[in-house]
Design a protein around this motif. Structure first.
Motif, PDB file in Angstrom:
ATOM      1  N   VAL A  29      -4.927   8.307  -8.311  1.00 20.92           N
ATOM      2  CA  VAL A  29      -3.691   7.783  -7.736  1.00 20.92           C
ATOM      3  C   VAL A  29      -3.614   8.037  -6.237  1.00 20.92           C
ATOM      4  CG1 VAL A  29      -1.161   7.900  -7.818  1.00 20.92           C
ATOM      5  CG2 VAL A  29      -2.491   8.121  -9.928  1.00 20.92           C
ATOM      6  N   ILE A  30      -3.924   9.248  -5.786  1.00 17.55           N
ATOM      7  CA  ILE A  30      -3.703   9.598  -4.373  1.00 17.55           C
ATOM      8  C   ILE A  30      -4.975  10.050  -3.662  1.00 17.55           C
ATOM      9  CG2 ILE A  30      -1.305  10.249  -4.786  1.00 17.55           C
ATOM     10  CD1 ILE A  30      -2.354  13.229  -4.414  1.00 17.55           C
ATOM     11  N   GLY A  31      -6.124   9.811  -4.254  1.00 15.22           N
ATOM     12  CA  GLY A  31      -7.355  10.404  -3.761  1.00 15.22           C
ATOM     13  C   GLY A  31      -8.079   9.700  -2.632  1.00 15.22           C
ATOM     14  N   ASP A  32      -7.491   8.703  -2.021  1.00 16.87           N
ATOM     15  CA  ASP A  32      -8.169   8.089  -0.882  1.00 16.87           C
ATOM     16  C   ASP A  32      -7.384   8.404   0.388  1.00 16.87           C
ATOM     17  OD1 ASP A  32      -6.632   5.396   0.075  1.00 16.87           O
ATOM     18  OD2 ASP A  32      -6.317   5.797  -2.049  1.00 16.87           O
ATOM     19  N   PHE A  70       4.487   1.636   8.523  1.00 16.85           N
ATOM     20  CA  PHE A  70       3.214   2.180   8.038  1.00 16.85           C
ATOM     21  C   PHE A  70       2.054   1.477   8.734  1.00 16.85           C
ATOM     22  CE2 PHE A  70       5.737   3.050   4.056  1.00 16.85           C
ATOM     23  CZ  PHE A  70       5.608   4.423   4.073  1.00 16.85           C
ATOM     24  N   GLU A  71       2.134   0.166   8.772  1.00 20.96           N
ATOM     25  CA  GLU A  71       1.070  -0.637   9.377  1.00 20.96           C
ATOM     26  C   GLU A  71       0.853  -0.246  10.840  1.00 20.96           C
ATOM     27  OE1 GLU A  71      -0.133  -5.344   9.368  1.00 20.96           O
ATOM     28  OE2 GLU A  71       1.985  -4.824   9.523  1.00 20.96           O
ATOM     29  N   ASP A  72       1.931  -0.131  11.597  1.00 17.29           N
ATOM     30  CA  ASP A  72       1.823   0.232  13.016  1.00 17.29           C
ATOM     31  C   ASP A  72       1.282   1.645  13.199  1.00 17.29           C
ATOM     32  OD1 ASP A  72       2.844  -2.245  13.710  1.00 17.29           O
ATOM     33  OD2 ASP A  72       4.873  -1.493  14.089  1.00 17.29           O
ATOM     34  N   HIS A  77      -3.671  -5.905   3.825  1.00 17.04           N
ATOM     35  CA  HIS A  77      -4.190  -5.964   2.454  1.00 17.04           C
ATOM     36  C   HIS A  77      -4.349  -4.568   1.864  1.00 17.04           C
ATOM     37  CE1 HIS A  77      -6.602  -7.125  -0.997  1.00 17.04           C
ATOM     38  NE2 HIS A  77      -7.507  -6.258  -0.598  1.00 17.04           N
ATOM     39  N   ILE A  78      -4.971  -3.677   2.600  1.00 19.02           N
ATOM     40  CA  ILE A  78      -5.183  -2.308   2.091  1.00 19.02           C
ATOM     41  C   ILE A  78      -3.851  -1.590   1.939  1.00 19.02           C
ATOM     42  CG2 ILE A  78      -6.172  -0.046   2.618  1.00 19.02           C
ATOM     43  CD1 ILE A  78      -8.550  -1.537   3.865  1.00 19.02           C
ATOM     44  N   LEU A  79      -2.974  -1.734   2.928  1.00 15.22           N
ATOM     45  CA  LEU A  79      -1.665  -1.090   2.842  1.00 15.22           C
ATOM     46  C   LEU A  79      -0.894  -1.588   1.626  1.00 15.22           C
ATOM     47  CD1 LEU A  79       0.560   0.722   3.927  1.00 15.22           C
ATOM     48  CD2 LEU A  79       1.208  -1.134   5.485  1.00 15.22           C
ATOM     49  N   ARG A 121      -2.379  -0.032  -1.553  1.00 19.56           N
ATOM     50  CA  ARG A 121      -2.063   1.391  -1.745  1.00 19.56           C
ATOM     51  C   ARG A 121      -0.598   1.598  -2.090  1.00 19.56           C
ATOM     52  NH1 ARG A 121      -6.710   0.418  -0.825  1.00 19.56           N
ATOM     53  NH2 ARG A 121      -8.307   1.955  -0.343  1.00 19.56           N
ATOM     54  N   LEU A 122       0.287   0.868  -1.428  1.00 17.98           N
ATOM     55  CA  LEU A 122       1.708   0.986  -1.749  1.00 17.98           C
ATOM     56  C   LEU A 122       1.976   0.529  -3.181  1.00 17.98           C
ATOM     57  CD1 LEU A 122       3.260  -0.235   1.609  1.00 17.98           C
ATOM     58  CD2 LEU A 122       3.430   2.082   0.656  1.00 17.98           C
ATOM     59  N   LYS A 123       1.347  -0.558  -3.582  1.00 16.60           N
ATOM     60  CA  LYS A 123       1.508  -1.058  -4.950  1.00 16.60           C
ATOM     61  C   LYS A 123       1.087   0.002  -5.967  1.00 16.60           C
ATOM     62  CE  LYS A 123      -0.005  -4.695  -8.079  1.00 16.60           C
ATOM     63  NZ  LYS A 123      -0.942  -5.799  -8.293  1.00 16.60           N
ATOM     64  N   LYS A 124      -0.055   0.638  -5.723  1.00 13.11           N
ATOM     65  CA  LYS A 124      -0.540   1.672  -6.646  1.00 13.11           C
ATOM     66  C   LYS A 124       0.433   2.849  -6.701  1.00 13.11           C
ATOM     67  CE  LYS A 124      -4.863   2.985  -7.461  1.00 13.11           C
ATOM     68  NZ  LYS A 124      -6.205   3.552  -7.286  1.00 13.11           N
ATOM     69  N   LEU A 125       0.941   3.271  -5.559  1.00  8.60           N
ATOM     70  CA  LEU A 125       1.876   4.396  -5.524  1.00  8.60           C
ATOM     71  C   LEU A 125       3.189   4.044  -6.233  1.00  8.60           C
ATOM     72  CD1 LEU A 125       1.144   5.655  -1.908  1.00  8.60           C
ATOM     73  CD2 LEU A 125       0.548   6.827  -4.051  1.00  8.60           C
ATOM     74  N   VAL A 126       3.617   2.790  -6.140  1.00  8.58           N
ATOM     75  CA  VAL A 126       4.813   2.343  -6.854  1.00  8.58           C
ATOM     76  C   VAL A 126       4.522   2.269  -8.355  1.00  8.58           C
ATOM     77  CG1 VAL A 126       6.380   0.379  -7.221  1.00  8.58           C
ATOM     78  CG2 VAL A 126       5.856   1.147  -4.886  1.00  8.58           C
TER      79      VAL A 126
END
Length: 159
Positions: free
Chosen positions: A19-22, A42-44, A51-53, A56-61
């Motif tokens: 979940v948080i390992g990257d 976050f992007e700035d 795409h990556i952001l 990662r946000l989707k996975k954390l949600v």
């Protein structure tokens, strides 16, 4: 062990890393604890691709570490807030920051100080036993197999 299969391992660390390992997820969490909530912030701050952001946000949600909260209706805009589950990661990040302050800081020292609101003093994280309150380190802990290991048919190595 393949990265996509970490969440299937009979190991709490491996499941957590799934979940948080990257690096991006950890930096997103760092920024959440610093009060950053919106996608463009976050992007700035991170210089991460959209795409990556978004991934990662989707996975954390999906894992209930963050939740989306609307802050504007037209057009609909949402920000990301730490859940109780996400807030429980604070000691993990503090331990990593403390390690970085001790071993990775340059001659100027730690880049930020963490001030305990209760006493007003700069603090460092300390791991204590939940039962007696005594500080503990790696040499003070013995590992024993629990139900999750036993059902997996593999026992951890203990020293």
């Amino acid at each position: 062990m393949r990265w996509e299969e970490l969440d299937q391992q009979p190991c709490s660390l491996a499941r957590t890393l799934a979940v948080i390992g990257d690096r991006w997820s950890l930096l997103i969490l760092r920024d959440c604890f610093l009060g950053i909530r919106r996608f463009d912030q976050f992007e700035d701050r991170l210089g991460i691709t959209r795409h990556i952001l978004a991934d990662r946000l989707k996975k954390l949600v999906e894992h209930d570490v963050l939740r989306k909260v609307p802050y504007q209706e037209r057009p609909r805009r949402e920000e990301y807030r730490l859940t109780d589950k996400g807030l429980e990661l604070h000691p993990v990040l503090m331990a990593m920051v403390h390690w970085g302050d001790r071993h990775m800081a340059d001659e100027r020292g730690a880049p930020v100080r963490h001030i305990h609101k209760g006493c007003g003093q700069a603090m460092t994280p300390v791991t204590v036993c939940s039962e007696c309150g005594e500080p503990v380190n790696a040499r003070d802990i013995r590992v024993e197999a629990g139900p999750g290991w036993e059902s997996a048919g593999v026992l951890p190595h203990s020293s």
